[in-house]
Structure formats: C-alpha cells, structure tokens
Design a protein around this motif. Structure first.
Motif, PDB file in Angstrom:
ATOM      1  N   GLY A 227      19.904  25.016  51.159  1.00 21.58           N
ATOM      2  CA  GLY A 227      19.897  25.193  52.610  1.00 21.58           C
ATOM      3  C   GLY A 227      18.599  25.739  53.156  1.00 21.58           C
ATOM      4  O   GLY A 227      18.595  26.396  54.205  1.00 21.58           O
ATOM      5  N   THR A 234      15.537  17.304  59.318  1.00 22.27           N
ATOM      6  CA  THR A 234      16.015  17.414  57.940  1.00 22.27           C
ATOM      7  C   THR A 234      17.450  17.908  57.921  1.00 22.27           C
ATOM      8  O   THR A 234      18.304  17.376  57.207  1.00 22.27           O
ATOM      9  N   ARG A 235      17.723  18.946  58.705  1.00 25.14           N
ATOM     10  CA  ARG A 235      19.081  19.492  58.758  1.00 25.14           C
ATOM     11  C   ARG A 235      20.068  18.470  59.310  1.00 25.14           C
ATOM     12  O   ARG A 235      21.216  18.418  58.874  1.00 25.14           O
ATOM     13  N   ASN A 239      23.525  17.148  57.602  1.00 21.79           N
ATOM     14  CA  ASN A 239      24.813  17.189  58.304  1.00 21.79           C
ATOM     15  C   ASN A 239      25.439  15.807  58.418  1.00 21.79           C
ATOM     16  O   ASN A 239      26.653  15.660  58.310  1.00 21.79           O
ATOM     17  N   ASP A 329      26.304  25.803  48.936  1.00 27.80           N
ATOM     18  CA  ASP A 329      26.130  25.783  50.385  1.00 27.80           C
ATOM     19  C   ASP A 329      27.445  26.162  51.049  1.00 27.80           C
ATOM     20  O   ASP A 329      28.519  25.717  50.605  1.00 27.80           O
ATOM     21  N   GLU A 331      29.141  26.809  55.092  1.00 28.88           N
ATOM     22  CA  GLU A 331      28.975  26.824  56.542  1.00 28.88           C
ATOM     23  C   GLU A 331      30.296  27.196  57.187  1.00 28.88           C
ATOM     24  O   GLU A 331      31.351  26.642  56.831  1.00 28.88           O
TER      25      GLU A 331
END
Length: 340
Positions: A227, A234-235, A239, A329, A331
C-alpha cells in the motif's frame, strides 16, 4: 539493459510522450501500465526503434538507437523480441513455419533453423502442435507461438504489448507463468505493456505508471502490495482490480462510525493465501466474530491476490490493528448497523 532519457514525442501538435526517463536492469521484469491514450503504444514503438522520438534517447545495452542508420538498426533490433496482443501469425504457415519465418529473416541456415525451432517449441510447451495452423490453435497456443517467434533471434530484451489481454483467465495464467520461466531460465529482460494491474502483480518486479505521456510513479510490486503507492492513478488501478462491494450492500454502508456500528473491512493478501485460521484466531484473541460478505480467493497456485470483504461483530480498534498486522493490505470500507 534498457535506458530511456528525456523521451518526447508529439503527433500533429498532440503530445504523446513528454520527457519520459527510466531504466531497466538486466534480468528485470518491468510492467508499464496506463489508461487508453496514456502513450503506452508510442513508448513501445520508440523502444524498438519503429518510431523516432522528437527529443531524447533510447539505449539498448548501452547503444543509442538514434545514432544508428537503418541497416545497422536492423541488427540491433535482433536484440529486441516483440510479443503482440493480436498474435500477428501468418495463417498460411504452421506453428513450425511461423517460428521459422523469424529465423529465415535473420538468415539462419536451414539445418540450424530446424534445431532452434525444436528447442523453442519445447521451451514454450507446443510439442505435438508443430504441423497445426493458427486456426487450429487456442488463443493461449497462438501466443506461445508468438513468444517462440520473438525468442528466435536470442533477444536480450522481450517487449510484450498487451500480451494477455486477448486471452481468457486460464490462458493468461499459463502465459504469465511461461514468461516468468523464460525470465528465470534464459535471463531475458522483460518489459510488459498492459492496462491490467493483476498482470503486473503476478509477473513484474517493478511497475511504471504512465499518464498523459508522463511517468507519474515508479514503484516495486513489493511496495505496491504494502500500500505504498503515492500517485492517485496508481491507487485507482489497485482499487479497480479489487473486489468491489456489491450494490445490494453498498446502500447500507456509511462512512462514519456510530454507536451500534459494525466495521466493513477489505482484507488483501499478495501472492499468498489468506490464512485459514485468521478468523478463528481473531475470535480467540478478541472474542469478535466475522461475517464474510465477498471473497476472491486465488491461492498460491495462481500467484494471485486474495481478497475478503467482511464485517466484524464489534468496532474494536485493537482487533482491526491486529488484522492489519496479519494481512498485506487492510481497508476500512465503512460501517453498517448491527441490526442488518
């Protein structure tokens, strides 16, 4: 192996590439990812000498492409193999004939051609398919022919232009495994042009993110998995590739916690299965149960990215912190009511 310095290219006043600079080391696998129109195809054509940049330089094994005349450039291009999205096979030639064509162009004697074709067919796993024509092959087999043809001149670097985007998931997995094997066994450096983050994750050592003709991020896949991506594009690729919360559940999720809220988490594990005891250990340690909402478990055999979307029975800060230490990761997507 490959070095690009301040590369710029425009067409009719429209900038396709602007001051692009990067280098690729011997034996490295580098993925270049970008949306449609980002400049990926133009960059690839500049790398193999098919397109002349307006400014800047491309060095292959220390040799500047711009300093070579066409006749000498052809010899240098032998050090560069090309693998295409659409295979580009001659329909009138068999598997053997398509591979042979590359050797014929190089002027390899007939006896040596036979020997090299046999070795290449073994390398790419096409034994028994030698006399078949492209119409008799699957997409994955066609791409194996394309890879064998690209390797015919013993290149130092392999440029792959969306090499798996025309394939089904099973064929994609097998082609990525083949490219990884070629990299390890032959030491061939690979530059992979793609728009699929999952392809980058499964094969590349490093990723360059191209946006509107510029490199906006250069990051290792290891750092990507942790991350550590900085650029928003890039993110967004990460996603896009993750499991998204189903529409039927999204309407119940809020961004802020409340008194009877249960957190909704997305857990991800790169190139490693999510532990089967993870949720059991969570209950034993904190007395918290988890309900799985969605799962994408690819496992070690595919080298893929496992993802779980789940809710916890309580909004427990230490439990969430513990989970984050046991997965690649994590979230917090949002919160739902315990009455749901």
């Amino acid at each position: 192996m490959l070095k690009v310095e301040n590369l710029s290219k425009a067409f009719d006043g429209r900038i396709a590439l602007e001051k692009v600079s990067f280098s690729v080391q011997v034996g490295e696998i580098v993925g270049i990812i970008g949306r449609s129109g980002a400049g990926k195809t133009t960059l690839l054509r500049c790398l193999n000498g098919a397109e002349t940049p307006d400014t800047g330089h491309v060095f292959i094994e220390g040799k500047d492409l711009s300093r070579f005349k066409e006749r000498d450039l052809l010899a240098l291009r032998q050090r560069i193999g090309l693998v295409f999205q659409s295979f580009n096979l001659l329909q009138s030639r068999t598997v053997t004939g398509n591979i042979s064509l590359a050797l014929e162009i190089l002027g390899i004697p007939k006896k040596e051609r036979r020997y090299r074709i046999e070795k290449l067919i073994q390398l790419v796993g096409l034994e028994g398919q030698e006399t078949k024509y492209p119409t008799q092959l699957s997409g994955g087999q066609k791409q194996r022919v394309g890879i064998a043809r690209a390797l015919a001149g013993n290149p130092a670097i392999l440029l792959c232009d969306e090499a798996t985007s025309a394939l089904d998931p099973e064929a994609t997995t097998s082609i990525l495994a083949l490219l990884e094997e070629i990299n390890k066994e032959l030491g061939v450096t690979i530059v992979l042009i793609t728009h699929e983050m999952d392809v980058i994750r499964n094969l590349a050592h490093r990723v360059l993110v191209l946006d509107q003709g510029c490199i906006v991020e250069d990051i290792s896949t290891e750092a990507l998995a942790k991350g550590q991506a900085h650029h928003a594009l890039t993110r967004s690729f990460i996603n896009d590739d993750q499991v998204n919360l189903a529409d039927c559940l999204r309407s119940f999720v809020t961004e802020k916690a409340f008194s009877v809220a249960m957190p909704v988490l997305r857990l991800g594990s790169m190139r490693n299965e999510l532990s089967s005891t993870l949720l059991t250990d969570l209950y034993r340690t904190f007395g918290i149960t988890a309900s799985i909402l969605q799962a994408d478990i690819r496992g070690k055999s595919s080298g893929g990215h496992d993802t779980l979307v789940l809710t916890l029975s309580h909004n427990h800060e230490h439990a969430i912190q513990w989970l984050s230490q046991n997965v690649e990761d994590l979230e917090v997507i949002g919160y739902v009511s315990s009455d749901l």
